[in-house]
Write an enzyme that holds these catalytic residues in place. Structure first.
Site, PDB file in Angstrom:
ATOM      1  N   ASP A  51       0.823  -1.205   0.000  1.00 31.17           N
ATOM      2  CA  ASP A  51       0.000   0.000   0.000  1.00 31.17           C
ATOM      3  C   ASP A  51       0.858   1.256   0.000  1.00 31.17           C
ATOM      4  O   ASP A  51       1.763   1.409   0.826  1.00 31.17           O
ATOM      5  CB  ASP A  51      -0.906   0.000   1.238  1.00 31.17           C
ATOM      6  N   TYR A  56       2.466  10.326  -0.185  1.00 31.10           N
ATOM      7  CA  TYR A  56       3.508   9.924   0.755  1.00 31.10           C
ATOM      8  C   TYR A  56       4.859  10.460   0.282  1.00 31.10           C
ATOM      9  O   TYR A  56       5.336  10.112  -0.798  1.00 31.10           O
ATOM     10  CB  TYR A  56       3.581   8.401   0.890  1.00 31.10           C
ATOM     11  N   SER A 154     -11.098   5.820   0.409  1.00 33.88           N
ATOM     12  CA  SER A 154     -10.347   5.780   1.659  1.00 33.88           C
ATOM     13  C   SER A 154     -10.801   6.937   2.538  1.00 33.88           C
ATOM     14  O   SER A 154     -10.934   8.072   2.060  1.00 33.88           O
ATOM     15  CB  SER A 154      -8.843   5.878   1.366  1.00 33.88           C
ATOM     16  N   TRP A 206      -6.257   0.514   7.969  1.00 36.92           N
ATOM     17  CA  TRP A 206      -4.934   1.115   8.157  1.00 36.92           C
ATOM     18  C   TRP A 206      -4.732   1.481   9.626  1.00 36.92           C
ATOM     19  O   TRP A 206      -5.668   1.703  10.356  1.00 36.92           O
ATOM     20  CB  TRP A 206      -4.696   2.302   7.232  1.00 36.92           C
ATOM     21  N   PRO A 208      -3.715  -0.474  12.193  1.00 35.40           N
ATOM     22  CA  PRO A 208      -4.350  -1.400  13.134  1.00 35.40           C
ATOM     23  C   PRO A 208      -3.698  -1.409  14.507  1.00 35.40           C
ATOM     24  O   PRO A 208      -4.268  -1.943  15.459  1.00 35.40           O
ATOM     25  CB  PRO A 208      -4.196  -2.762  12.445  1.00 35.40           C
ATOM     26  N   LYS A 217       4.640   0.974  23.626  1.00 40.76           N
ATOM     27  CA  LYS A 217       5.934   1.659  23.776  1.00 40.76           C
ATOM     28  C   LYS A 217       5.812   3.063  24.360  1.00 40.76           C
ATOM     29  O   LYS A 217       6.812   3.652  24.786  1.00 40.76           O
ATOM     30  CB  LYS A 217       6.650   1.716  22.436  1.00 40.76           C
ATOM     31  N   ARG A 227       7.701   7.585  16.378  1.00 40.15           N
ATOM     32  CA  ARG A 227       6.959   8.559  15.575  1.00 40.15           C
ATOM     33  C   ARG A 227       6.526   9.754  16.410  1.00 40.15           C
ATOM     34  O   ARG A 227       6.493  10.884  15.921  1.00 40.15           O
ATOM     35  CB  ARG A 227       5.720   7.893  14.965  1.00 40.15           C
ATOM     36  N   GLY A 283       2.307  -0.125   8.983  1.00 44.80           N
ATOM     37  CA  GLY A 283       3.310   0.793   8.441  1.00 44.80           C
ATOM     38  C   GLY A 283       4.660   0.582   9.090  1.00 44.80           C
ATOM     39  O   GLY A 283       5.215   1.521   9.668  1.00 44.80           O
ATOM     40  N   GLN A 289      10.529  -4.159  12.952  1.00 45.50           N
ATOM     41  CA  GLN A 289       9.133  -3.902  13.273  1.00 45.50           C
ATOM     42  C   GLN A 289       8.220  -4.826  12.480  1.00 45.50           C
ATOM     43  O   GLN A 289       7.218  -5.322  12.999  1.00 45.50           O
ATOM     44  CB  GLN A 289       8.786  -2.435  12.972  1.00 45.50           C
TER      45      GLN A 289
END
Length: 323
Positions: A51, A56, A154, A206, A208, A217, A227, A283, A289
């Protein structure tokens, strides 16, 4: 090599891996070397849904995907999904789902991706200034000209999902609806998910993992490499660093401890096995990860744990969802 379960996208003939790989960080936080490892590991594990979006990294993610397809993995080994409808201006991103912008964006995406078609093409966001009929006409043209095999929406509300499906009718069909869905964001259960299911569109979930918060974390602090500490993604995570979210996170952690699994695996398994979900898109920024997400493949949540998580994260429903 593991074989990941493939699921039909709604009532269409398209099948995708139940875990999808998102590329929002590619070319910005994920460099070509890391992206190459991510893509290779994902496909080796049986993953197919890749995806991305024209928005992006201002097209940088698509360029990186295009550079890797055919080199790292064959193009035919992935189901390629991209999105359009956010136009870049000097003032920043502007939602523009007009026919002209959508089709010109799709053509630019195909050039960056190095392919003559995408498997799934989605309108990324609702545009209040463009009639939905015009937006849907662009979707129809994308299919009729062979530039997209399946189309969808979306981040759109339920009524637009239903209206678009009606306008596209059975000839083209609304193939997919992509929306944020996790234990921290269950809003689609009110109208979007029921509409998509009734109309035969597959749900692509998206984030999840609740924008990373459900991994646990952020329970004590904000890691420097996360992030939430990133200048361009901190605002993306911040809405879920609340007291209400913390209660859900603690419930996930408790369930994970009891199952001797990670919170990430529990949160991902919960979304993955919800009704109507065709694929859950993670992502992953690094290969490490991604391995955490792949580890959830064999996890089936016990009914008691699923029920407890349902209760602690239940969305507020009222009229007219409950009458």
């Amino acid at each position: 090599m593991r074989t990941m379960e493939l699921r039909h996208v709604g009532r269409s003939g398209l099948r995708v891996s139940r875990l999808g790989l998102g590329t929002m960080t590619w070319s910005r936080d994920t460099d070509p070397h890391e992206a190459s490892e991510l893509l290779r590991d994902f496909v080796d594990a049986g993953g197919t849904l890749l995806d991305t979006s024209a928005s992006y990294a201002d097209g940088g993610a698509e360029e990186l995907v295009g550079a890797l397809l055919g080199d790292v993995v064959p193009r035919e080994d992935v189901v390629l999904c991209t999105k359009a409808g956010v136009r870049r201006t000097e003032a920043g991103g502007v939602v523009d789902a007009s026919r002209g912008n959508l089709l010109s964006t799709l053509d630019a995406s195909l050039r960056r991706l190095g392919t003559d078609h995408v498997d799934v093409w989605l309108v990324q966001s609702p545009d209040p200034r463009t009639p939905l009929e015009e937006t849907v006409h662009a979707l129809r043209l994308a299919v009729s000209t062979g530039r997209a095999r399946y189309v969808g929406l979306s981040n759109h509300p339920g009524w637009q999902v239903a209206r678009a499906a009606t306008l596209l009718d059975h000839e083209v069909g609304l193939g997919a609806v992509q929306a944020e869905y996790s234990l921290l964001q269950r809003g689609i259960e009110r109208e979007v998910a029921p509409a998509a299911t009734a109309l035969g569109a597959g749900l692509l979930a998206w984030s999840p993992l609740g924008r990373g918060v459900l991994t646990g974390k952020y329970r004590r602090t904000i890691p420097a490499d996360s992030r939430a500490a990133s200048p361009h993604l901190a605002g993306f995570v911040q809405p879920y660093l609340t007291r209400g979210s913390a209660a859900v996170v603690e419930a996930v952690v408790t369930a994970a401890e009891g199952l001797e699994r990670s919170p990430l695996e529990v949160a991902l398994a919960w979304v993955r096995d919800r009704p109507g979900i065709s694929s859950s898109i993670v992502g992953a920024r690094t290969a490490a990860q991604l391995r955490g997400s792949l580890a959830a493949e064999d996890l089936v949540l016990p009914v008691e744990i699923r029920r407890a998580l349902d209760e602690v994260s239940a969305p507020a429903l009222g009229y007219p969802e409950r009458f």
